[in-house]
Design an enzyme around this catalytic site. Structure first.
Site, PDB file in Angstrom:
ATOM      1  N   GLY A 176       0.799  -1.222   0.000  1.00 30.82           N
ATOM      2  CA  GLY A 176       0.000   0.000   0.000  1.00 30.82           C
ATOM      3  C   GLY A 176       0.824   1.260   0.000  1.00 30.82           C
ATOM      4  N   SER A 177       2.069   1.172  -0.481  1.00 29.60           N
ATOM      5  CA  SER A 177       2.936   2.342  -0.624  1.00 29.60           C
ATOM      6  C   SER A 177       3.223   3.025   0.712  1.00 29.60           C
ATOM      7  CB  SER A 177       2.313   3.348  -1.609  1.00 29.60           C
ATOM      8  OG  SER A 177       3.257   4.244  -2.107  1.00 29.60           O
ATOM      9  N   SER A 189       4.624  -5.654  -2.475  1.00 32.87           N
ATOM     10  CA  SER A 189       4.869  -4.239  -2.770  1.00 32.87           C
ATOM     11  C   SER A 189       5.617  -3.578  -1.611  1.00 32.87           C
ATOM     12  CB  SER A 189       3.539  -3.539  -3.074  1.00 32.87           C
ATOM     13  OG  SER A 189       3.742  -2.252  -3.592  1.00 32.87           O
TER      14      SER A 189
END
Length: 546
Positions: free
Chosen positions: A114-115, A196
């Protein structure tokens, strides 16, 4: 009527749920378990502290709070600062009638992506039904996001050096070491895995001395410590400016932040024009090197890249990989008019890790070389042909994801003797839900689309028996859980897999598993493109800048 399971952990009693996995077997769910004191009041922005014991029975049957983040539908704040909780899913619990101690099961701890700005451990998005069916204990954790997890101040006396979110993860892993036996999990066989930003976090934990001994294998899905977007800056003055405190000292900014509402802080964070996943310059939010003068437990007092190159990190088996079209998510999340920067801004694609000053001769030179390599010398228009669009997804896949993963594999091979494996997901099927949601029509597998093969989600159906989705999902969970069990995704020739996945033995010859409709072994992913990036980083002299 079946009674809900009640177990005791070090902090108190938990009441959970009985659930059913993807193969029709029962398992036990314990949701929203607090692992740290709420990071509110005087604990806001600080390193987390262990949760105190509680009285009575904690009702662990509902998801815990989300951490503060943007609601994707309303674009307003959702979640709470009191969000440091985790979920545990186990295929069995020890019975009081057991005369012999049954064997403990391998544990997989999931760190969401989720960055570093969004995401959660919600069961509806990361359901364990596929993984638990492979006789694994699954843990999924929340950690602080945005400025709440990544405020980093220059003044070491203020004791907010940064990386609080990663320290949340460390504390959660300590909770696992302390309590996972209560769920029949083996504290001596813990695998951390993530997607991610969660994959970058996993890799950072491999490199951090603070996490030593807390896990035994690591699995990184589309992210690494060589991803420029995973790094941040000392951001006290930046958030201060966003709150109208330009002339204030860090101490004064912190005093204001400590009294401000979470809504006010969140709104200020949203005002900041930070470069996120669409760029590779250093971001406002991310991991930082903590000052050596700070009298605190440090995630990093040396740059993670230097630690990686030195070989002085936690030596555990590693599995790393990417999706063939990871970079498509960058284009899908960016306003169309902004995509022109990939070929109009000569320096936009220069990696932030090179720490080159924008406007410098070398930055301009490297930027021009990158554009020429991917787009040639002709006029480029978003509207002329789909091919240009495809080239954008290639440059974002390589620059934001693959190059860092590929280089990490090579460096690990040169600095460690423990096994390392690499994969590429190329299968396009009904389980690739991110690509469908974003309306992407380009060929390739979008960023985060591997999650549909590992987790039960509200966005995917359990595949029909014998379908390509069913076969692929069973293969991937078998490979991932074999790695968690044995440190080897193919410790034997499994008929459902049909091959042996070779570990990387030579940094110049990188075998990888291509996960398509069929599995096959290939060598040196996107070889020509990766050789190009090797030259870019060599010219940028990465080591000398850190």
């Amino acid at each position: 009527m079946v009674e809900e399971p009640i177990i005791s952990v070090k902090e108190g009693k938990l009441c959970g749920l009985i659930s059913e996995d993807a193969r029709g077997n029962k398992f036990y769910s314990f949701l929203g378990i607090p692992y740290a004191k709420p990071p509110i009041g005087p604990l806001r922005f600080k390193a987390p502290l262990p949760i105190d014991p509680w009285e009575g029975v904690f009702n662990a049957i509902d998801d815990g709070n989300l951490c503060v983040q943007e609601d994707p539908l309303t674009k307003t704040m959702q979640g709470s600062e009191d969000c440091l909780n985790l979920n545990v899913y186990t295929p069995c619990l020890q019975s009081s009638s057991d005369t012999l101690n049954p064997p403990l099961k391998p544990v997989m701890v999931y760190i969401h992506g989720g960055s570093f700005l969004a995401g959660s451990n919600l069961k509806s998005l990361h359901g364990p039904e596929f993984l638990v069916a492979e006789d694994i204990v699954v843990v999924s954790i929340n950690y602080r996001l945005g400025i709440f997890g990544f405020l980093s101040l220059e003044d070491h006396k203020l004791n907010i050096p940064g990386n609080a979110a990663l320290k949340d993860m460390v504390l959660a892993l300590k909770w696992v070491q302390r309590n996972i036996r209560c769920f029949m999990g083996d504290p001596k066989n813990v695998t951390i895995f993530g997607n991610s930003a969660g994959a970058a976090a996993v890799h950072f934990l491999v490199l951090s001395p603070l996490a030593k001994g807390l896990f035994h294998k690591a699995l990184c899905q589309s992210g690494s410590a060589l991803s420029s977007w995973a790094y941040g800056i000392r951001n006290g003055k930046v958030i201060g400016r966003a709150m109208g405190l330009e002339e204030k000292s860090e101490e004064e900014v912190l005093a204001y932040l400590m009294e401000a509402s979470s809504e006010e802080i969140f709104e200020a964070q949203c005002k900041i024009n930070s470069e996120t996943v669409q760029g590779n310059r250093t971001r406002f939010i991310g991991v930082v090197v903590e000052p050596k003068s700070c009298k605190c437990e440090k995630l990093f007092s040396t740059h993670p890249v230097k630690i990686l190159q030195s070989g002085k990190y936690n030596k555990v088996p590693i599995l790393m990989g990417y999706n063939s079209g990871d970079g498509m998510i960058v284009d899908a999340m960016v306003a169309p008019e902004l995509n022109y920067v990939y070929w109009t801004d000569k320096e936009f694609n220069v990696p932030g890790l090179l720490q080159l000053k924008k406007g410098s001769t070398l930055s301009k030179q490297l930027g021009e070389e990158i554009i020429k390599f991917y787009f040639g010398n002709g006029d480029i228009s978003r509207d002329t042909h789909l091919q240009e669009f495809y080239d954008v997804s290639k440059i974002t896949t390589d620059n934001s994801f693959l190059r860092g993963i590929y280089a990490s594999v090579k460096i690990h091979r040169n600095t460690s003797k423990v096994p390392i494996y690499m994969y590429r997901l190329s299968l396009e099927s009904e389980l690739n839900f991110y690509k469908k949601i974003l309306g992407i029509e380009l060929p390739g597998v979008c960023h985060a689309d591997e999650l549909g093969y590992l987790f039960r989600t509200i966005l995917t159906e359990i595949p029909s028996p014998g379908s390509i989705e069913d076969v692929a999902q069973r293969r991937m969970t078998r490979l991932w859980t074999n790695f968690a069990k044995y440190g080897n995704p193919t410790p034997y020739l499994d008929p459902s897999v049909g091959l042996i996945w070779p570990r990387v033995m030579d940094a110049n010859r990188i075998p990888f598993l291509d996960i398509g409709q069929n599995l096959r072994i290939d060598e040196n992913p996107e070889d020509n493109r990766m050789k190009f990036w090797d030259k870019i980083y060599a010219k940028g002299k990465l080591c000398s800048k850190l």
